[in-house]
Design a protein around this motif. Structure first.
Motif, PDB file in Angstrom:
ATOM      1  N   ILE A  31       0.839  -1.207   0.000  1.00  8.67           N
ATOM      2  CA  ILE A  31       0.000   0.000   0.000  1.00  8.67           C
ATOM      3  C   ILE A  31       0.873   1.255   0.000  1.00  8.67           C
ATOM      4  O   ILE A  31       0.620   2.207  -0.760  1.00  8.67           O
ATOM      5  N   PHE A  32       1.927   1.260   0.824  1.00  6.10           N
ATOM      6  CA  PHE A  32       2.821   2.418   0.849  1.00  6.10           C
ATOM      7  C   PHE A  32       3.567   2.561  -0.479  1.00  6.10           C
ATOM      8  O   PHE A  32       3.898   3.683  -0.898  1.00  6.10           O
ATOM      9  N   ARG A  33       3.810   1.445  -1.147  1.00  7.34           N
ATOM     10  CA  ARG A  33       4.496   1.488  -2.442  1.00  7.34           C
ATOM     11  C   ARG A  33       3.552   1.959  -3.552  1.00  7.34           C
ATOM     12  O   ARG A  33       3.960   2.678  -4.471  1.00  7.34           O
ATOM     13  N   LEU A  34       2.288   1.585  -3.472  1.00  6.01           N
ATOM     14  CA  LEU A  34       1.315   1.932  -4.508  1.00  6.01           C
ATOM     15  C   LEU A  34       0.896   3.405  -4.460  1.00  6.01           C
ATOM     16  O   LEU A  34       0.513   3.986  -5.483  1.00  6.01           O
ATOM     17  N   TYR A 247      -6.684  -5.301  -6.445  1.00  7.04           N
ATOM     18  CA  TYR A 247      -5.584  -4.469  -6.947  1.00  7.04           C
ATOM     19  C   TYR A 247      -4.362  -4.577  -6.029  1.00  7.04           C
ATOM     20  O   TYR A 247      -3.226  -4.680  -6.494  1.00  7.04           O
ATOM     21  N   ILE A 248      -4.588  -4.599  -4.723  1.00  5.02           N
ATOM     22  CA  ILE A 248      -3.493  -4.703  -3.757  1.00  5.02           C
ATOM     23  C   ILE A 248      -2.807  -6.062  -3.860  1.00  5.02           C
ATOM     24  O   ILE A 248      -1.576  -6.145  -3.920  1.00  5.02           O
ATOM     25  N   ILE A 249      -3.592  -7.124  -3.908  1.00  8.16           N
ATOM     26  CA  ILE A 249      -3.005  -8.473  -3.953  1.00  8.16           C
ATOM     27  C   ILE A 249      -2.321  -8.725  -5.293  1.00  8.16           C
ATOM     28  O   ILE A 249      -1.243  -9.347  -5.345  1.00  8.16           O
ATOM     29  N   GLU A 250      -2.912  -8.254  -6.381  1.00  5.20           N
ATOM     30  CA  GLU A 250      -2.259  -8.384  -7.690  1.00  5.20           C
ATOM     31  C   GLU A 250      -0.929  -7.632  -7.707  1.00  5.20           C
ATOM     32  O   GLU A 250       0.038  -8.059  -8.349  1.00  5.20           O
ATOM     33  N   SER A 251      -0.870  -6.524  -6.983  1.00  2.63           N
ATOM     34  CA  SER A 251       0.374  -5.746  -6.909  1.00  2.63           C
ATOM     35  C   SER A 251       1.441  -6.497  -6.122  1.00  2.63           C
ATOM     36  O   SER A 251       2.637  -6.386  -6.430  1.00  2.63           O
ATOM     37  N   ILE A 252       1.036  -7.249  -5.107  1.00  2.00           N
ATOM     38  CA  ILE A 252       2.000  -8.079  -4.374  1.00  2.00           C
ATOM     39  C   ILE A 252       2.634  -9.084  -5.330  1.00  2.00           C
ATOM     40  O   ILE A 252       3.859  -9.290  -5.330  1.00  2.00           O
ATOM     41  N   LYS A 253       1.806  -9.691  -6.176  1.00  2.00           N
ATOM     42  CA  LYS A 253       2.340 -10.641  -7.167  1.00  2.00           C
ATOM     43  C   LYS A 253       3.292  -9.942  -8.136  1.00  2.00           C
ATOM     44  O   LYS A 253       4.375 -10.442  -8.434  1.00  2.00           O
TER      45      LYS A 253
END
Length: 326
Positions: A31-34, A247-253
């Motif tokens: 989240i802090f990265r996004l 969106y958050i979980i896809e970003s982790i991937k």
């Protein structure tokens, strides 16, 4: 039903300070990265200096470390919802992590005040139930009396011991205890469901439908559902409930494709539901709950620990012998 369900395991460093697979830590990190241009405020449950459990705020990934680890106590939310509303009005990105009933209370307040919640990210847990803070306070005082020192740190799910619900305590005089007989007592009463708040037995949120973006829990039964996914040191179960959560979980991937220390894998079956009792129904009220409640009120914490958690010489000997056999 969730949009998607994932198994997640963080690196060993994060796993050691997490109750499960370290999913919350990675979600906050992403989240802090996004949203690097946003002012971000994260709210979660943490210990204060007297080991009372309160919801507090954090403004960085490192500051969020105080939220790591399960807190088997109902948290104090005094002033938190008001702060969240103020931050949302100011255009800040707010992350609120809490139990399903806390999320419902926050959602009701936001809707009643007609607050734009576009910048609110909601994270809840698969909740077994929460003990009253008064019982935790009595237990802390009892531990301090028995050990003749102020309790300054406690873990309800300590990873330095093989048992799933091991406890750790540290005292002001430097003494540390891992799963000793006195340190086990709170978890024993918790697992027997005797110290849960009575309303938890009629919880309306113990179901698969959620009002949050992401739901976190232990991935019980993963060795049967996803046998190739190592369960060592814990695995997080992540339920993705909304597009915002996806969106958050896809970003982790996306950001961890080449990171071999982190594993995120989608669960492609609904079998996980049968291993999560509190996605199906509320925790069942113990038959001796009412008697426990009366005897605790009349006789105090040590009395009920002796009667209901085996805090006796016979119980101590039995526990010691059992430990030798492991």
């Amino acid at each position: 039903m969730p949009l998607e369900v994932f198994a997640f395991k963080n690196n060993e460093k994060v796993l050691r300070r997490s109750s499960s697979g370290g999913g919350f830590t990675e979600i906050i990190k992403i989240i802090f990265r996004l949203y690097p241009k946003n002012e971000i405020v994260v709210y979660g449950a943490a210990f204060d200096k007297n080991l009372n459990v309160k919801h507090m705020s954090a403004n960085s990934v490192d500051e969020c470390l105080k939220f790591n680890g399960s807190k088997y106590v109902q948290s104090n939310l005094k002033g938190v919802f008001e702060d969240i509303i103020t931050n949302l009005k100011q255009g800040k990105l707010v992350v609120f992590s809490g139990t399903p009933c806390q999320h419902k209370a926050l959602t009701n307040l936001i809707h009643n005040k007609e607050i734009d919640d576009t910048n609110l990210i909601r994270i809840d847990i698969i909740c077994h139930g929460t003990p009253k803070p008064e019982i935790w306070s009595d237990y802390v005082q009892w531990l301090e009396m028995k050990n003749k020192s102020k309790l300054i740190d406690f873990s309800f799910r300590y990873k330095g011991c093989k048992k799933t619900y091991s406890s750790y305590a540290k005292f002001e005089n430097g003494k540390e205890k891992i799963n000793s007989f006195d340190i086990k007592m709170f978890n024993r009463l918790f697992l027997r469901r005797l110290i849960l708040t009575e309303k938890c037995f009629k919880c309306e949120f113990a179901k698969i439908e959620r009002i949050t973006d992401i739901t976190l829990g232990d991935f019980w039964g993963i060795e049967k559902i996803m046998p190739d996914f190592s369960k060592d040191n814990g695995v997080s179960e992540i339920l993705v409930n909304t597009a915002k959560g996806k969106y958050i979980i896809e970003s982790i991937k996306k950001f961890n494709r080449k990171n071999a220390d982190i594993r995120l894998e989608q669960c492609l079956t609904n079998e996980y539901i049968k291993y999560q009792n509190n996605l199906n129904q509320p925790t069942e009220k113990p038959v001796d709950y009412d008697n426990f409640k009366i005897e605790y009120k009349n006789n105090g914490i040590e009395f009920v620990m002796k009667k209901y958690a085996g805090y006796t010489l016979k119980g101590k000997i039995k526990d010691f012998v059992k430990g030798i056999g492991r």
